[in-house]
Design a protein around this motif. Structure first.
Motif, PDB file in Angstrom:
ATOM      1  N   ASP A 132       0.891  -1.258   0.074  1.00 38.67           N
ATOM      2  CA  ASP A 132      -0.120   0.144  -0.022  1.00 38.67           C
ATOM      3  C   ASP A 132       0.640   0.985  -0.286  1.00 38.67           C
ATOM      4  O   ASP A 132       0.235   2.382  -0.103  1.00 38.67           O
ATOM      5  CB  ASP A 132      -1.057  -0.160   1.048  1.00 38.67           C
ATOM      6  N   VAL A 133       2.289   0.926   0.012  1.00 38.26           N
ATOM      7  CA  VAL A 133       2.829   2.521  -0.119  1.00 38.26           C
ATOM      8  C   VAL A 133       2.978   3.240  -2.003  1.00 38.26           C
ATOM      9  O   VAL A 133       3.374   2.138  -2.240  1.00 38.26           O
ATOM     10  CB  VAL A 133       4.755   2.020   1.045  1.00 38.26           C
ATOM     11  N   PRO A 134       2.859   4.393  -1.140  1.00 42.55           N
ATOM     12  CA  PRO A 134       2.869   5.085  -2.575  1.00 42.55           C
ATOM     13  C   PRO A 134       4.542   4.924  -3.517  1.00 42.55           C
ATOM     14  O   PRO A 134       5.281   4.681  -2.057  1.00 42.55           O
ATOM     15  CB  PRO A 134       2.277   6.354  -3.057  1.00 42.55           C
ATOM     16  N   GLU A 135       4.141   4.538  -3.808  1.00 46.92           N
ATOM     17  CA  GLU A 135       5.716   4.612  -4.986  1.00 46.92           C
ATOM     18  C   GLU A 135       6.240   6.081  -5.511  1.00 46.92           C
ATOM     19  O   GLU A 135       5.019   6.889  -5.955  1.00 46.92           O
ATOM     20  CB  GLU A 135       5.761   4.113  -6.300  1.00 46.92           C
ATOM     21  N   GLY A 136       7.426   6.067  -5.238  1.00 45.93           N
ATOM     22  CA  GLY A 136       7.939   7.619  -5.979  1.00 45.93           C
ATOM     23  C   GLY A 136       8.391   7.383  -6.847  1.00 45.93           C
ATOM     24  O   GLY A 136       8.583   6.736  -7.607  1.00 45.93           O
ATOM     25  N   ALA A 137       8.534   8.439  -7.752  1.00 48.82           N
ATOM     26  CA  ALA A 137       8.611   9.372  -8.912  1.00 48.82           C
ATOM     27  C   ALA A 137      10.252   8.508  -9.304  1.00 48.82           C
ATOM     28  O   ALA A 137      11.464   9.641  -9.576  1.00 48.82           O
ATOM     29  CB  ALA A 137       8.189  10.681  -9.524  1.00 48.82           C
ATOM     30  N   VAL A 138      11.065   7.897  -8.829  1.00 51.25           N
ATOM     31  CA  VAL A 138      12.086   7.514  -9.073  1.00 51.25           C
ATOM     32  C   VAL A 138      12.751   7.664 -10.103  1.00 51.25           C
ATOM     33  O   VAL A 138      13.535   7.756 -10.939  1.00 51.25           O
ATOM     34  CB  VAL A 138      12.850   6.260  -7.526  1.00 51.25           C
ATOM     35  N   ASP A 139      12.410   5.345 -10.214  1.00 48.80           N
ATOM     36  CA  ASP A 139      12.933   5.169 -11.835  1.00 48.80           C
ATOM     37  C   ASP A 139      11.779   4.752 -12.688  1.00 48.80           C
ATOM     38  O   ASP A 139      12.305   4.816 -13.678  1.00 48.80           O
ATOM     39  CB  ASP A 139      14.805   4.291 -11.390  1.00 48.80           C
ATOM     40  N   GLY A 140      10.808   3.908 -11.518  1.00 44.84           N
ATOM     41  CA  GLY A 140      10.529   3.620 -12.236  1.00 44.84           C
ATOM     42  C   GLY A 140      10.157   1.695 -12.789  1.00 44.84           C
ATOM     43  O   GLY A 140       9.856   1.321 -13.149  1.00 44.84           O
ATOM     44  N   THR A 141      11.997   1.384 -12.756  1.00 48.04           N
ATOM     45  CA  THR A 141      11.935  -0.368 -13.141  1.00 48.04           C
ATOM     46  C   THR A 141      11.795  -0.859 -11.994  1.00 48.04           C
ATOM     47  O   THR A 141      11.358  -0.299 -10.311  1.00 48.04           O
ATOM     48  CB  THR A 141      13.582   0.208 -12.735  1.00 48.04           C
ATOM     49  N   ALA A 142      11.202  -2.025 -11.940  1.00 45.69           N
ATOM     50  CA  ALA A 142      10.626  -3.099 -10.784  1.00 45.69           C
ATOM     51  C   ALA A 142      11.701  -3.374  -9.925  1.00 45.69           C
ATOM     52  O   ALA A 142      11.767  -4.039  -8.947  1.00 45.69           O
ATOM     53  CB  ALA A 142      10.255  -4.814 -11.679  1.00 45.69           C
ATOM     54  N   GLU A 143      13.034  -3.305 -10.579  1.00 49.02           N
ATOM     55  CA  GLU A 143      13.967  -3.784  -9.533  1.00 49.02           C
ATOM     56  C   GLU A 143      14.623  -2.095  -8.424  1.00 49.02           C
ATOM     57  O   GLU A 143      14.527  -2.918  -7.036  1.00 49.02           O
ATOM     58  CB  GLU A 143      15.651  -4.100 -10.608  1.00 49.02           C
ATOM     59  N   VAL A 144      14.176  -1.869  -8.934  1.00 50.85           N
ATOM     60  CA  VAL A 144      14.427   0.077  -7.761  1.00 50.85           C
ATOM     61  C   VAL A 144      12.569  -0.125  -7.203  1.00 50.85           C
ATOM     62  O   VAL A 144      13.292  -0.423  -5.414  1.00 50.85           O
ATOM     63  CB  VAL A 144      13.858   1.286  -8.604  1.00 50.85           C
ATOM     64  N   HIS A 145      12.077  -1.047  -6.973  1.00 51.78           N
ATOM     65  CA  HIS A 145      10.280  -0.701  -6.440  1.00 51.78           C
ATOM     66  C   HIS A 145      10.220  -2.050  -5.497  1.00 51.78           C
ATOM     67  O   HIS A 145      10.704  -1.705  -4.222  1.00 51.78           O
ATOM     68  CB  HIS A 145       9.359  -1.253  -7.406  1.00 51.78           C
ATOM     69  N   ALA A 146      11.227  -3.431  -5.903  1.00 45.75           N
ATOM     70  CA  ALA A 146      11.204  -4.609  -5.337  1.00 45.75           C
ATOM     71  C   ALA A 146      12.724  -4.025  -3.980  1.00 45.75           C
ATOM     72  O   ALA A 146      11.986  -4.259  -2.778  1.00 45.75           O
ATOM     73  CB  ALA A 146      12.554  -6.116  -6.493  1.00 45.75           C
ATOM     74  N   GLU A 147      14.321  -3.542  -4.309  1.00 38.73           N
ATOM     75  CA  GLU A 147      14.455  -3.402  -3.266  1.00 38.73           C
ATOM     76  C   GLU A 147      14.054  -1.619  -1.855  1.00 38.73           C
ATOM     77  O   GLU A 147      14.020  -1.951  -0.985  1.00 38.73           O
ATOM     78  CB  GLU A 147      15.834  -2.428  -3.967  1.00 38.73           C
ATOM     79  N   ARG A 148      13.001  -0.904  -2.649  1.00 37.66           N
ATOM     80  CA  ARG A 148      12.503  -0.165  -1.871  1.00 37.66           C
ATOM     81  C   ARG A 148      12.114  -0.940  -0.911  1.00 37.66           C
ATOM     82  O   ARG A 148      11.080  -0.540   0.424  1.00 37.66           O
ATOM     83  CB  ARG A 148      11.394   0.559  -2.555  1.00 37.66           C
ATOM     84  N   ASP A 149      10.973  -2.067  -1.465  1.00 41.10           N
ATOM     85  CA  ASP A 149       9.812  -2.794  -0.659  1.00 41.10           C
ATOM     86  C   ASP A 149      10.726  -3.515   0.365  1.00 41.10           C
ATOM     87  O   ASP A 149      10.884  -3.389   1.500  1.00 41.10           O
ATOM     88  CB  ASP A 149       9.326  -3.404  -1.530  1.00 41.10           C
ATOM     89  N   ARG A 150      11.841  -4.075  -0.062  1.00 44.72           N
ATOM     90  CA  ARG A 150      12.317  -4.351   0.915  1.00 44.72           C
ATOM     91  C   ARG A 150      13.345  -4.525   2.083  1.00 44.72           C
ATOM     92  O   ARG A 150      13.520  -4.475   3.720  1.00 44.72           O
ATOM     93  CB  ARG A 150      13.832  -5.557   0.340  1.00 44.72           C
ATOM     94  N   LEU A 151      13.505  -2.789   1.307  1.00 42.65           N
ATOM     95  CA  LEU A 151      13.955  -2.001   2.855  1.00 42.65           C
ATOM     96  C   LEU A 151      13.162  -1.542   3.757  1.00 42.65           C
ATOM     97  O   LEU A 151      13.182  -1.151   4.571  1.00 42.65           O
ATOM     98  CB  LEU A 151      15.011  -0.817   1.900  1.00 42.65           C
ATOM     99  N   VAL A 152      11.782  -0.782   2.983  1.00 40.31           N
ATOM    100  CA  VAL A 152      10.694  -1.172   4.084  1.00 40.31           C
ATOM    101  C   VAL A 152      10.187  -1.839   5.063  1.00 40.31           C
ATOM    102  O   VAL A 152       9.950  -1.567   6.017  1.00 40.31           O
ATOM    103  CB  VAL A 152       9.342  -0.203   3.446  1.00 40.31           C
ATOM    104  N   ARG A 153      10.019  -3.304   4.546  1.00 39.36           N
ATOM    105  CA  ARG A 153       9.870  -3.969   5.477  1.00 39.36           C
ATOM    106  C   ARG A 153      11.602  -4.891   6.369  1.00 39.36           C
ATOM    107  O   ARG A 153      10.732  -4.885   7.735  1.00 39.36           O
ATOM    108  CB  ARG A 153      10.527  -5.970   4.671  1.00 39.36           C
ATOM    109  N   ALA A 154      12.195  -4.169   5.556  1.00 42.81           N
ATOM    110  CA  ALA A 154      13.263  -4.716   7.595  1.00 42.81           C
ATOM    111  C   ALA A 154      13.356  -3.813   7.845  1.00 42.81           C
ATOM    112  O   ALA A 154      13.480  -3.879   8.981  1.00 42.81           O
ATOM    113  CB  ALA A 154      14.936  -4.479   6.157  1.00 42.81           C
ATOM    114  N   LEU A 155      13.222  -2.042   7.713  1.00 44.38           N
ATOM    115  CA  LEU A 155      13.004  -1.196   8.204  1.00 44.38           C
ATOM    116  C   LEU A 155      11.730  -1.089   9.508  1.00 44.38           C
ATOM    117  O   LEU A 155      12.198  -1.317  10.793  1.00 44.38           O
ATOM    118  CB  LEU A 155      12.635   0.278   7.995  1.00 44.38           C
ATOM    119  N   ALA A 156      10.584  -1.133   9.347  1.00 44.82           N
ATOM    120  CA  ALA A 156       9.795  -2.895  10.103  1.00 44.82           C
ATOM    121  C   ALA A 156      10.244  -3.378  10.835  1.00 44.82           C
ATOM    122  O   ALA A 156       9.283  -3.405  12.224  1.00 44.82           O
ATOM    123  CB  ALA A 156       8.493  -2.810   9.074  1.00 44.82           C
TER     124      ALA A 156
END
Length: 184
Positions: A101-125
């Protein structure tokens, strides 16, 4: 940013007179994106992050003569962190937004960037609120250990030890990639 202060934030109006509203407006315009990012990393919810930033900016405006004498961005960041702590105390538990449910930022738009961001959010949690606050300010916002200690009102040793434990937990969480095992 130099010394935690955006370069385009004037400390004095160009006429040499102090115009509180104009000066604060310039500060707010320059600092809001960084504050929004920090708030989101601290709470994991877009709407709460926006509320935290607004509340922190209101408190900073009310204390502007004091805040502008030192580092207004650091003052506002500390206010932001304190407001977040207050909400933890009021609610006694933290509910993070699901990474889906986390809104995606206008970073790069690639699936890899989003996957890394998702991993970071989960790890921070997985970190405690204190560890997350220190790791976010130290490593994601790029503040020095001294700046984090000053911003949060804790000792330098607390920042070092908490950051070390938090990074260890993040390494563990990030290295534990989901694996599929077949049982035969």
């Amino acid at each position: 940013m130099v010394g935690g202060r955006p370069e385009d934030v004037p400390v004095l109006a160009s006429t040499g007179t102090w115009d509180r509203d104009a000066e604060f407006t310039a500060f707010m315009a320059a600092a809001s994106p960084a504050l929004a990012r920090t708030a989101w990393l601290l709470c994991g919810d877009t709407h709460r992050a926006e509320e935290l930033v607004q509340q922190a900016l209101v408190r900073t405006y009310l204390a502007w003569p004091t805040a502008r004498e030192r580092d207004p961005l650091a003052y506002t960041r500390r206010t932001l962190a304190n407001l977040r702590i207050d909400t933890w105390r009021k609610h006694r538990r933290e509910v993070l937004t699901a990474p889906a449910d986390v809104p995606e930022g206008a970073v790069d738009g690639t699936a890899e960037v989003h996957a890394e961001r998702d991993r970071l959010v989960r790890a921070l949690a997985t970190l405690s609120p204190r560890q997350r606050r220190i790791v976010v300010l130290r490593h994601l916002e790029g503040l020095s250990e001294r700046e984090v200690a000053d911003d949060l009102g804790v000792s330098l040793g607390t920042v070092k030890s908490t950051a070390s434990r938090g990074l260890g937990q993040l390494r563990t969480a990030l290295s534990d990639a989901p694996t599929t095992r077949s049982t035969t």
